[in-house]
Design an enzyme around this catalytic site. Structure first.
Site, short mmCIF file in Angstrom:
data_model
loop_
_atom_site.label_atom_id
_atom_site.label_comp_id
_atom_site.label_asym_id
_atom_site.label_seq_id
_atom_site.Cartn_x
_atom_site.Cartn_y
_atom_site.Cartn_z
N GLU A 10 17.73 59.85 16.24
CA GLU A 10 17.24 61.27 17.18
C GLU A 10 18.12 62.40 17.76
OE1 GLU A 10 15.89 58.87 20.79
OE2 GLU A 10 15.02 57.23 19.37
N GLU B 250 17.85 50.53 22.96
CA GLU B 250 17.93 50.39 24.17
C GLU B 250 18.20 48.92 24.88
OE1 GLU B 250 16.51 53.70 26.69
OE2 GLU B 250 16.18 55.36 24.78
C1 XIL Z 1 11.11 60.78 24.80
C2 XIL Z 1 10.03 61.48 23.75
O1 XIL Z 1 10.16 62.67 22.92
C3 XIL Z 1 8.97 61.93 24.86
O2 XIL Z 1 7.92 63.00 24.13
C4 XIL Z 1 8.28 60.98 26.10
O3 XIL Z 1 8.21 61.71 27.14
C5 XIL Z 1 9.93 60.06 26.53
O4 XIL Z 1 9.96 59.72 25.40
N1 XIL Z 1 14.79 57.54 23.23
C6 XIL Z 1 14.35 56.93 22.78
C7 XIL Z 1 12.94 58.20 22.12
O5 XIL Z 1 14.19 55.92 21.72
O6 XIL Z 1 11.70 57.17 22.51
C8 XIL Z 1 12.38 58.56 23.48
O7 XIL Z 1 11.71 60.12 23.55
C9 XIL Z 1 13.74 59.96 24.19
C10 XIL Z 1 15.40 58.71 24.30
#
Ligand code: XIL
Length: 385
Positions: free
Chosen positions: A265, A160
């Site tokens: 994701e 990010e």
């Molecule tokens: C999220 C997790 O799923 C949660 O459990 C945590 O509280 C916050 O992070 N982008 C990403 C992930 O790269 O690491 C994030 O994961 C979701 C958004």
């Protein structure tokens, strides 16, 4: 294994103990449906790989051939204090992947979120110099990547780094080190495990300004001679958007640069927006009444059939796009296994009931699962004719 015959159906003792797993098995397996096309994965929480959630673990083994760690390899978890590393949960994650012959992903080395404040400060709390922060970044990457060398096969090196307009985010990494912090992170990761795949990972890459930003970033990294295997497109989607066509364009644009594109994701939020901006920024939080039904939490009692169908169609459209780019897409990973595990139940508002994945709160396959399997079947039929 002891088998129990019931009419024409033979059930294993394990399936009898978990009748729902029988239904899940008879529905087929994602990893087999897409074998030879791309890997299919899920982000795991600690319960799933440490023996607490046995049902979840069985589903993961049956359906997926690659795993990502939802939280245990983030800086705040694995390296909470300057001289303290906590590898225990990550060791269990890697052992689970190895025991099941899975492609194991590391997430994530350099990010502005879930990274303790001390990382950017000296012992007096003053901002670190460029050289001191580079040294700290190097130590962290060498220690974490080095520990799992040859076992974690691909790393989200930087997560990010881009703003929505495609420019570089003013993160503490950029402010203190400068724009070349990304190049440095990739160099350090490559040095720590020359055989590991290395990824740049971000959300909203399907939107044109950010797509252009990531295209420029990849060109710069390649010009600097950096090893970058793939761009990870997080693909946190929302049902009311019209995104598969935009993803089609982004995957095409990145593939043309000679990098792979991993869908890292994937989930589709069916709930109304709780924020004004479309984001997947984990730092955005909205107040709410946990558990209570409301305009922004409408499906506490269950998902209406029409929404269930729309979700299935969205997933079918997504997988049609991914299959079109099968030479570029190496992996499709969902951010969670069953709906009950999803981060979207608690982000950006705590205590909502979301339905973003292919398996429901009992880990049973949803119509969206059948839709994805249908796309795989059609593709196989098409490739034979
Ligand atoms: C999220 C997790 O799923 C949660 O459990 C945590 O509280 C916050 O992070 N982008 C990403 C992930 O790269 O690491 C994030 O994961 C979701 C958004």
């Amino acid at each position: 294994m002891r088998r129990v015959g019931i009419g024409a159906i033979a059930l294993t003792a394990a399936a009898l103990a978990h009748p729902q797993s029988t239904r899940a098995q008879s529905a087929g397996s994602l990893k087999e449906a897409f074998a030879g096309v791309f890997r299919i994965g899920a982000a795991l929480n600690a319960d799933q790989f440490s023996g607490v959630d046995a049902r979840g673990a069985e589903l993961v083994k049956a359906q997926f051939n690659t795993i990502s760690p939802e939280n245990v390899l983030k800086w705040e978890r694995v390296h909470p204090q300057p001289t303290t590393y906590d590898f225990d949960p990550a060791d269990k994650y890697v052992a689970f992947g190895q025991a099941n012959g899975m492609f194991i992903v590391g997430h994530t080395l350099v990010w502005h979120s879930q990274t303790p404040r001390w990382v950017f400060q000296d012992a007096e709390g003053k901002p670190l110099t460029r050289d001191a922060l580079l040294a700290r970044m190097h130590d962290h990457i060498a220690t974490v990547v080095g520990r799992y060398k040859g076992r974690i096969q691909g790393w989200d090196v930087v997560n990010e780094a881009l703003n929505e307009d495609g420019t570089l985010r003013e993160s503490p990494w950029k402010k203190i080190i400068g724009d070349d912090y990304i190049v440095k992170a990739f160099q350090f990761a490559h040095e720590a495990d020359p055989a590991a795949e290395l990824y740049y990972n971000d959300y909203n890459l399907e939107n044109a300004p950010k797509r252009n930003g990531v295209v420029e970033l990849v060109k710069k990294l390649k010009a600097a001679g950096v090893t970058i295997t793939a761009v990870g497109s997080q693909a946190h989607d929302k049902l009311f958007l019209d995104s598969p066509a935009k993803h089609d364009t982004t995957i095409g644009a990145l593939g043309a640069l000679g990098v792979k594109v991993n869908i890292t994701e994937l989930d589709v939020d069916v709930l109304p927006m709780a924020t004004r901006n479309r984001t997947a920024d984990v730092s955005v939080r909205v107040q709410g009444q946990p558990g209570a039904a409301s305009a922004v939490n409408p499906y506490v009692a269950g998902l209406p059939d029409s929404v269930q169908k729309a979700l299935a169609k969205r997933y079918a459209d997504f997988f049609t796009v991914f299959l079109k780019h099968r030479g570029v897409v190496d992996r499709v990973t969902f951010w969670g296994v069953g709906d009950g595990d999803s981060w979207l139940n608690n982000w950006p508002m705590p205590g909502r009931t979301s339905y973003p994945l292919l398996f429901d709160r009992k880990d049973l396959p949803k119509p969206a699962f059948d839709a994805v399997m249908g796309v795989a079947r059609q593709a196989r039929a098409g490739s034979k004719s």
